[in-house]
Design an enzyme around this catalytic site. Structure first.
Site, PDB file in Angstrom:
ATOM      1  N   ARG A  36       0.878  -1.214   0.021  1.00 38.17           N
ATOM      2  CA  ARG A  36       0.267   0.009  -0.096  1.00 38.17           C
ATOM      3  C   ARG A  36       0.772   1.330  -0.024  1.00 38.17           C
ATOM      4  NH1 ARG A  36      -2.974   2.225   4.938  1.00 38.17           N
ATOM      5  NH2 ARG A  36      -4.316   3.789   4.126  1.00 38.17           N
ATOM      6  N   HIS A  40       0.653   4.024  -3.021  1.00 39.88           N
ATOM      7  CA  HIS A  40       0.108   5.340  -2.553  1.00 39.88           C
ATOM      8  C   HIS A  40       1.430   6.545  -2.820  1.00 39.88           C
ATOM      9  CE1 HIS A  40      -3.702   4.670  -0.107  1.00 39.88           C
ATOM     10  NE2 HIS A  40      -3.401   3.566  -1.078  1.00 39.88           N
ATOM     11  N   HIS A 160      -5.932  -6.557  -3.984  1.00 43.06           N
ATOM     12  CA  HIS A 160      -6.691  -6.437  -2.611  1.00 43.06           C
ATOM     13  C   HIS A 160      -6.856  -8.177  -2.098  1.00 43.06           C
ATOM     14  CE1 HIS A 160      -8.832  -2.584  -3.463  1.00 43.06           C
ATOM     15  NE2 HIS A 160      -8.086  -2.446  -2.688  1.00 43.06           N
ATOM     16  N   TRP A 176     -10.492  -9.104   2.011  1.00 44.65           N
ATOM     17  CA  TRP A 176     -11.114  -9.386   0.830  1.00 44.65           C
ATOM     18  C   TRP A 176     -11.505 -10.766   0.520  1.00 44.65           C
ATOM     19  CZ3 TRP A 176      -8.767  -4.934   1.497  1.00 44.65           C
ATOM     20  CH2 TRP A 176      -9.033  -3.507   1.348  1.00 44.65           C
ATOM     21  N   ASP A 205     -14.744  -1.930  -5.793  1.00 47.37           N
ATOM     22  CA  ASP A 205     -14.909  -3.332  -6.141  1.00 47.37           C
ATOM     23  C   ASP A 205     -15.972  -3.905  -6.977  1.00 47.37           C
ATOM     24  OD1 ASP A 205     -12.494  -3.813  -4.620  1.00 47.37           O
ATOM     25  OD2 ASP A 205     -13.658  -4.094  -2.765  1.00 47.37           O
TER      26      ASP A 205
END
Length: 285
Positions: A36, A40, A160, A176, A205
């Site tokens: 992540r 990002h 995910h 997820w 999603d």
């Protein structure tokens, strides 16, 4: 800031940092947050203005306190542990390397990594990252701004498969997939199943199912993990190199030229020695 000089010593440091990241991520089960962080930092890129992107600016308090980056200070601190051992490596390279290693140690594809990113202390304005509460139009607005495609959007969404949402960070809660520390194609399989108890499906999603262009990739990746891994590795590399032009090829070419010149020099010297020997031999006859 100037880009790093990617010479042999820099490449050695990258290899050492890769090993350190592998050990850190494996021991602390922090692959999701490291991935992540990489995303990002890169995902702020604007192809028109050539601003944002994978430049290490997410280490700035101004940026890691953005709402979408909630919780990422922990990943920045993890990377600082590795940075302290390898200070020559840029933050920009380190964060993207961490993302690559996070995918690999959890069973995902090998993502090609090219070093040489320069650091920046200029943070982009808040609002450039995807909003999980919104749908297909928003996803395209965000990813097209970076210069990415529909295939990239769906392939990257497949990451995910790692991690879970935390209510204190995003307002959502839960993983997820059934195995949130394993990188595979289960995100797409679960997406096509519909609602599953205990598993998360965000508006961003379900948008992948509602849009026909997105859905064809979801269906492909759900039935063909190899296709997902191939496309994911390609899309991840593109994301990690937004706005980045590698100079390492020039360095490799330069090193090759030096080696070639050295080889020619050795060959010439050998020829001179041989000719001298033959000349002396003929004189003795």
């Amino acid at each position: 800031m100037a880009p790093p000089v990617v010479d042999r010593e820099y490449l050695k440091e990258i290899d050492k940092a890769r090993r350190d990241l592998r050990a850190l991520i494996s021991s602390r089960n922090c692959a999701p947050i490291m991935l992540r962080l990489a995303w990002h930092d890169a995902g702020t890129y604007d192809a028109k203005t050539k601003t944002g992107g994978p430049n290490g600016s997410i280490r700035n308090e101004e940026e890691y306190t953005h709402g979408a980056n909630s919780g990422l200070k922990k990943a920045v601190d993890f990377c600082d542990e590795v940075k302290s051992k390898h200070p020559r490596i840029t933050y920009a390279d380190l964060y993207q390397l961490a993302g690559v290693v996070a995918v690999e140690v959890t069973g995902g594809p090998t993502v090609d990594f090219t070093p040489g990113r320069k650091d920046s202390k200029i943070s982009p304005r808040e609002g450039r990252l995807p909003d999980a509460k919104r749908g297909a139009t928003h996803l395209r607005d965000i990813f097209y701004r970076m210069g990415l495609s529909d295939k990239d959007i769906v392939a990257l969404s497949g990451a995910h498969t790692l991690g879970r949402a935390h209510p204190e960070r995003s307002g959502f809660d839960g993983p997820w997939t059934q195995e949130p520390l394993k990188f595979d194609n289960s995100y797409f399989i679960e997406l096509l199943k519909g609602e599953s108890e205990g598993l998360l499906k965000l508006p961003s999603d379900t948008a992948l199912l509602d849009d026909a262009e997105f859905r064809k990739f979801v269906e492909l990746y759900a039935k063909d993990e190899e296709a997902f891994f191939r496309d994911y590795a390609e899309s991840h590399k593109k994301l990690s190199e937004l706005g980045f032009t590698s100079s390492s090829s020039k360095i490799i070419a330069k090193d090759s030229t030096v080696l070639a010149q050295g080889a020619v020099g050795v060959a010439v010297c050998a020829a001179v020695v041989i000719l001298g020997y033959l000349y002396e031999a003929r004189k003795r006859m």
